[in-house]
Motif scaffolding. Structure first.
Motif, short mmCIF file in Angstrom:
data_model
loop_
_atom_site.label_atom_id
_atom_site.label_comp_id
_atom_site.label_asym_id
_atom_site.label_seq_id
_atom_site.Cartn_x
_atom_site.Cartn_y
_atom_site.Cartn_z
N MET A 26 0.82 -1.20 0.00
CA MET A 26 0.00 0.00 0.00
C MET A 26 0.86 1.26 0.00
SD MET A 26 -3.02 -0.99 -0.34
CE MET A 26 -3.70 0.65 -0.21
N GLN A 27 2.01 1.20 0.67
CA GLN A 27 2.94 2.34 0.65
C GLN A 27 3.47 2.57 -0.76
OE1 GLN A 27 5.68 0.98 3.66
NE2 GLN A 27 4.76 2.25 5.26
N GLU A 28 3.78 1.47 -1.47
CA GLU A 28 4.24 1.60 -2.85
C GLU A 28 3.14 2.16 -3.75
OE1 GLU A 28 5.51 -2.30 -3.85
OE2 GLU A 28 7.39 -2.20 -2.69
N ASN A 29 1.89 1.69 -3.52
CA ASN A 29 0.77 2.21 -4.31
C ASN A 29 0.58 3.70 -4.06
OD1 ASN A 29 0.23 -0.33 -5.33
ND2 ASN A 29 -1.30 -0.82 -3.78
N SER B 140 2.86 5.85 -3.07
CA SER B 140 3.98 6.57 -3.68
C SER B 140 3.79 6.70 -5.19
CB SER B 140 5.29 5.85 -3.37
OG SER B 140 6.38 6.49 -3.99
N ALA B 141 3.32 5.61 -5.83
CA ALA B 141 3.10 5.65 -7.27
C ALA B 141 2.01 6.65 -7.64
CB ALA B 141 2.73 4.25 -7.78
N LEU B 142 0.97 6.71 -6.83
CA LEU B 142 -0.12 7.65 -7.10
C LEU B 142 0.35 9.10 -6.93
CD1 LEU B 142 -3.00 5.75 -5.27
CD2 LEU B 142 -2.84 6.18 -7.72
N ILE B 143 1.19 9.33 -5.93
CA ILE B 143 1.73 10.69 -5.72
C ILE B 143 2.59 11.10 -6.91
CG2 ILE B 143 3.32 12.04 -4.31
CD1 ILE B 143 2.35 10.46 -1.88
N GLN C 289 -8.62 10.63 -5.25
CA GLN C 289 -9.50 9.72 -4.51
C GLN C 289 -8.79 8.40 -4.21
OE1 GLN C 289 -13.19 8.88 -6.51
NE2 GLN C 289 -13.95 7.56 -4.88
N LYS C 290 -8.06 7.89 -5.20
CA LYS C 290 -7.31 6.66 -4.98
C LYS C 290 -6.24 6.86 -3.91
CE LYS C 290 -7.76 4.36 -9.48
NZ LYS C 290 -7.01 3.77 -10.61
N ARG C 291 -5.57 8.04 -3.97
CA ARG C 291 -4.54 8.33 -2.97
C ARG C 291 -5.14 8.37 -1.57
NH1 ARG C 291 -3.02 14.32 -2.97
NH2 ARG C 291 -5.14 14.23 -2.11
N ALA D 87 -4.36 5.93 1.47
CA ALA D 87 -3.89 6.43 2.77
C ALA D 87 -4.80 5.94 3.90
CB ALA D 87 -3.84 7.96 2.76
N GLN D 88 -6.11 5.91 3.63
CA GLN D 88 -7.06 5.45 4.66
C GLN D 88 -6.86 3.96 4.95
OE1 GLN D 88 -11.14 6.14 3.63
NE2 GLN D 88 -11.94 5.39 5.55
N HIS D 89 -6.69 3.17 3.87
CA HIS D 89 -6.44 1.74 4.07
C HIS D 89 -5.12 1.53 4.83
CE1 HIS D 89 -9.81 0.04 2.00
NE2 HIS D 89 -9.54 0.67 0.87
N LEU D 90 -4.13 2.34 4.47
CA LEU D 90 -2.83 2.22 5.12
C LEU D 90 -2.94 2.53 6.61
CD1 LEU D 90 0.21 1.76 4.86
CD2 LEU D 90 0.46 4.19 4.30
#
Length: 371
Positions: free
Chosen positions: A216-219, A221-224, A290-292, A296-299
């Motif tokens: 999730m951290q990688e996801n 970072s990719a979204l950012i 929204q995905k970010r 973040a919420q899931h993380l």
């Protein structure tokens, strides 16, 4: 002084023994059930009436023994005499327990008029207990070995017990992927299967949690990074549009009289192209944001699960979190920006051929938009 203290403790201990386990006050008109437990007549009548309203069979509030469809409340004359003698000796009665602050917790199964929040759940008695009834429960030697858990909303005692044997679920069958009790492993349907403890499953799933957190951290970072690229594209598009507009305005100033209508048409086309692409970028930015936020919420939820001490609740909550994450797409989307450019060599040529340039404007703009 020591003698007075000793006498006080003896009186307090006797008072506890002469108190109704439901109202926690000294017995009033005590009656006994067939199992041998005694209660105030009014207290047990309320308890049995509540069982009748819930369409449950009559059972003793203390030991849960089934009492049968026809009840006989036998007055306990001996206990009644003892209580009267105690009152005459001490000149005081047990006062009702004051209510603690109301909390959003599981209500006590023994409180009748105003159920108090429970602090523990006894899996052996299958009952939730407030602090006062918990003290009564723990004071009995026969109940010292009962299994007590923190009272928790959203997780009933039945969920933690084996449906077949009624014992606490302490193991996990890896073959059938089920939570089982010790008897299931020894003589039940899971005998001979690969069995591990809940603690082992908990430790294993913690490793899965760490992997999921990393993913999730990688996801995130990719979204950012994707959002940063979109911002660069937006800035590039705006800058390019501004440059092209300036070039065209200068050109049209030279041929204002003849190409005024064409100037307005071309500028409108460029602005429309910008608006269309900006709308696409804005829409994609909102989607990425929204995905970010969801990532973040899931993380945050996954990281908070590390603090969950209850293995059962952890497994339950983590499974729900995994299902939610698997049903969502956290991949970064991209958009291709069409950059408009004007060929200076062609512009010079068209200035020298003004009459021909007027006829070629539509073709020029078609070529610009097709790049």
């Amino acid at each position: 002084m020591a003698k007075a203290k000793e006498e006080f403790e003896e009186v307090s201990s006797l008072e506890d023994e002469l108190s109704c386990p439901i109202c926690l006050c000294l017995y009033t008109n005590p009656v006994s059930l067939s199992c041998g437990h005694s209660f105030c007549k009014q207290c047990i009548q309320k308890a049995l009436s509540a069982q009748q309203q819930s369409k449950a069979s009559y059972s003793c509030p203390m030991c849960k023994i089934q009492l049968g469809p026809i009840l006989e409340l036998q007055k306990n004359f001996q206990l009644c005499s003892i209580v009267k003698a105690f009152l005459a000796t001490t000149s005081k009665g047990k006062q009702g327990k004051s209510s603690p602050e109301d909390e959003e917790r599981v209500p006590c199964d023994f409180c009748l008029d105003q159920p108090q929040p429970s602090v523990k759940t006894c899996l052996t008695c299958d009952s939730s207990l407030c602090q006062a009834h918990l003290n009564k429960h723990n004071a009995r030697a026969s109940q010292k070995d009962h299994v007590l858990l923190e009272a928790a909303v959203g997780c009933s005692a039945e969920e933690r017990k084996c449906r077949q044997h009624g014992r606490l679920l302490e193991c996990c069958c890896e073959d059938d992927r089920e939570y089982v009790c010790v008897l299931c492993c020894i003589a039940g349907s899971h005998k001979g299967h690969s069995i591990v403890t809940l603690k082992e499953v908990h430790d294993k799933e913690l490793g899965v949690l760490s992997h999921t957190v990393k993913q999730m951290q990688e996801n995130e970072s990719a979204l950012i990074n994707a959002l940063e690229e979109l911002q660069k594209s937006e800035n590039q598009l705006k800058t390019n549009t501004k440059t092209v507009t300036s070039q065209l305005v200068k050109l049209f100033e030279e041929i204002r009289v003849e190409v005024n209508r064409k100037e307005q048409q071309i500028l409108s086309d460029i602005q429309s192209n910008e608006k269309k692409q900006l709308a696409g970028i804005t829409k994609l930015k909102k989607k990425m944001e929204q995905k970010r936020d969801e990532a973040a919420q899931h993380l945050q939820t996954l990281q908070k699960m590390r603090e969950q001490p209850d293995a059962f609740l952890f497994l339950k909550e983590f499974k729900l979190a995994q299902d939610r994450i698997e049903n969502q797409n956290f991949k970064a989307d991209k958009i291709k920006v069409v950059v408009a450019e004007l060929d200076p060599a062609r512009m010079k040529k068209y200035r020298s051929l003004m009459s021909d340039y007027i006829c070629q404007l539509d073709l020029l703009m078609q070529e610009v938009h097709s790049k």
